[in-house]
Design an enzyme around this catalytic site. Sequence first.
Site, short mmCIF file in Angstrom:
data_model
loop_
_atom_site.label_atom_id
_atom_site.label_comp_id
_atom_site.label_asym_id
_atom_site.label_seq_id
_atom_site.Cartn_x
_atom_site.Cartn_y
_atom_site.Cartn_z
N ARG A 107 0.76 -1.23 0.08
CA ARG A 107 -0.15 0.01 0.00
C ARG A 107 0.82 1.30 -0.01
O ARG A 107 0.60 2.05 -0.28
CB ARG A 107 -1.05 0.08 1.18
CG ARG A 107 -1.74 1.15 1.29
CD ARG A 107 -3.16 0.68 2.14
NE ARG A 107 -2.94 -0.02 3.13
CZ ARG A 107 -2.31 0.31 4.41
NH1 ARG A 107 -2.22 1.52 4.67
NH2 ARG A 107 -2.24 -0.50 5.41
N TYR A 167 -16.95 14.32 -16.04
CA TYR A 167 -17.29 12.57 -15.91
C TYR A 167 -18.36 12.68 -14.90
O TYR A 167 -18.12 13.24 -13.85
CB TYR A 167 -16.32 12.17 -15.87
CG TYR A 167 -16.45 10.49 -15.46
CD1 TYR A 167 -16.81 9.72 -16.32
CD2 TYR A 167 -16.00 9.96 -14.20
CE1 TYR A 167 -17.30 8.59 -16.18
CE2 TYR A 167 -16.29 8.67 -13.86
CZ TYR A 167 -16.84 7.97 -14.91
OH TYR A 167 -17.22 6.69 -14.58
N ASP A 193 -8.48 17.36 -15.30
CA ASP A 193 -8.54 15.90 -15.60
C ASP A 193 -8.06 15.77 -17.09
O ASP A 193 -8.78 16.66 -17.87
CB ASP A 193 -9.97 15.32 -15.40
CG ASP A 193 -10.15 13.90 -15.54
OD1 ASP A 193 -9.48 13.33 -16.68
OD2 ASP A 193 -10.91 13.13 -14.91
N1 PLP Z 1 -12.09 11.00 -15.47
C1 PLP Z 1 -12.60 10.74 -16.68
C2 PLP Z 1 -12.55 11.92 -17.52
C3 PLP Z 1 -13.22 9.57 -16.96
O1 PLP Z 1 -13.94 9.55 -18.25
C4 PLP Z 1 -13.16 8.46 -16.10
C5 PLP Z 1 -14.22 7.11 -16.47
O2 PLP Z 1 -14.50 7.07 -17.44
C6 PLP Z 1 -12.83 8.82 -14.72
C7 PLP Z 1 -12.13 9.84 -14.50
C8 PLP Z 1 -12.78 7.68 -13.79
O3 PLP Z 1 -11.80 6.80 -14.17
P1 PLP Z 1 -11.95 5.33 -13.49
O4 PLP Z 1 -12.98 4.48 -14.53
O5 PLP Z 1 -10.48 4.54 -13.87
O6 PLP Z 1 -12.09 5.09 -12.06
#
Ligand code: PLP
Length: 391
Positions: free
Chosen positions: A57, A110, A182
């Site tokens: 971890r 998202y 992101d």
């Molecule tokens: N950020 C974006 C832009 C995403 O499209 C997604 C998932 O589709 C995530 C974060 C979350 O990622 P994960 O599915 O790997 O947890």
Amino acid sequence: MSDHFSTDCAHAGEDPIPSESTPAVMPIYQTSVYDFPDLGVVDGVWEGRQSGYIYGRYGLPNTFALENIVAKLEKGEAALASASGMASIMVAFSTLLQAGDEVLVAQDSYGGTVSLAARELTRFGIATRLIIDSRSQAVQSAIGSKTRAVVVETLSNPLWNVVDIPALAEVCRAKGVRLLVDNTAATPCIVRPLELGADVVIHSATKFLGGHHDVTAGILAGSRDFIAKARESQIRLGPSLAAFDAWLTVRGIKTLALRMERSCANALKVAKFLSSHSKVARVYYPGLETHPQHEIVRRTMGGNGGAMLSFDIDGGILSANRFVKNLKRIRFAPSFGGVTTSITHPAKTSHRSLSGVQRGEVGIGDALIRLSAGIEDADDIIDEIDAALQG
Ligand code: PLP
């Protein structure tokens, strides 16, 4: 008399295998714990004075290898790998926010990010406000005395709006607020938000970084100080990344530049083709000059609109379903970023938790299809889409 059979079994595989040569690729360190020769080394490793690992971890060679390469590609001082993109986002929140604080999240982020902020953080006394307009002036007015962080996506899914990171970074810096970007859909091949002034970059490495639809992983990149605090938080929370998944993600990254080059070129060709297709009402692709934020794409992304696009098929849900059923090799899979082209139907998948009215407000219609361009021959992708639209 015992022949030590049970003891030999228990110590299976422990004898060193001498080698003057070294592995060409980092092996998978499939161990959850490390042995220490004495108490002095325990102190040295724990306090960071001696190199070494402690416990799964806390990080393993494979997760550190992934972190090092992503920090380098994103131009961050450091990075932290987690068990999924959502785990990375939660770790970022838990590092930066506490009860009484507020986070602003772009409404077109998202859905998982929006619901993590709106449904989980609020239970811990952290207020969440969704911002409809991510332009810098609107964000500037939205920032209040309790705001500590703003979360946006470089290219937002599924309508591919583009944020002006330099302008947002300036506003956030002036207000003492952290900007979290992101960069999952754009990837560092196209834009490096930290270079443009963002504080933290988030990735769902499940997508383009991994690139083969076979791993779930997340990663944060940022300053050494932020990542050190995030690592402490992650060690307490627990969502560390498994060695094999880190290894797979590193292997995916080896071809990231090549895959993105081909996928982005394919996306542009498909977007151009669909723009003049009689069965398509509208195309959403930031690489097209007609896209409303194409100027930002030119200024911050070298004109590259990425490997993702969406389009409205003429007609409603029945036309969309006919299109999906007509596809042969292009898969209908609710993810993106793999080597093969895939599509989804946002109203039925990523945005199904919104009501029809809410989806209408953000512009997600029943005939909207999202496409992630793979690395196949562009003509094959186009021919298949054309046949499915005509069929
Ligand atoms: N950020 C974006 C832009 C995403 O499209 C997604 C998932 O589709 C995530 C974060 C979350 O990622 P994960 O599915 O790997 O947890």
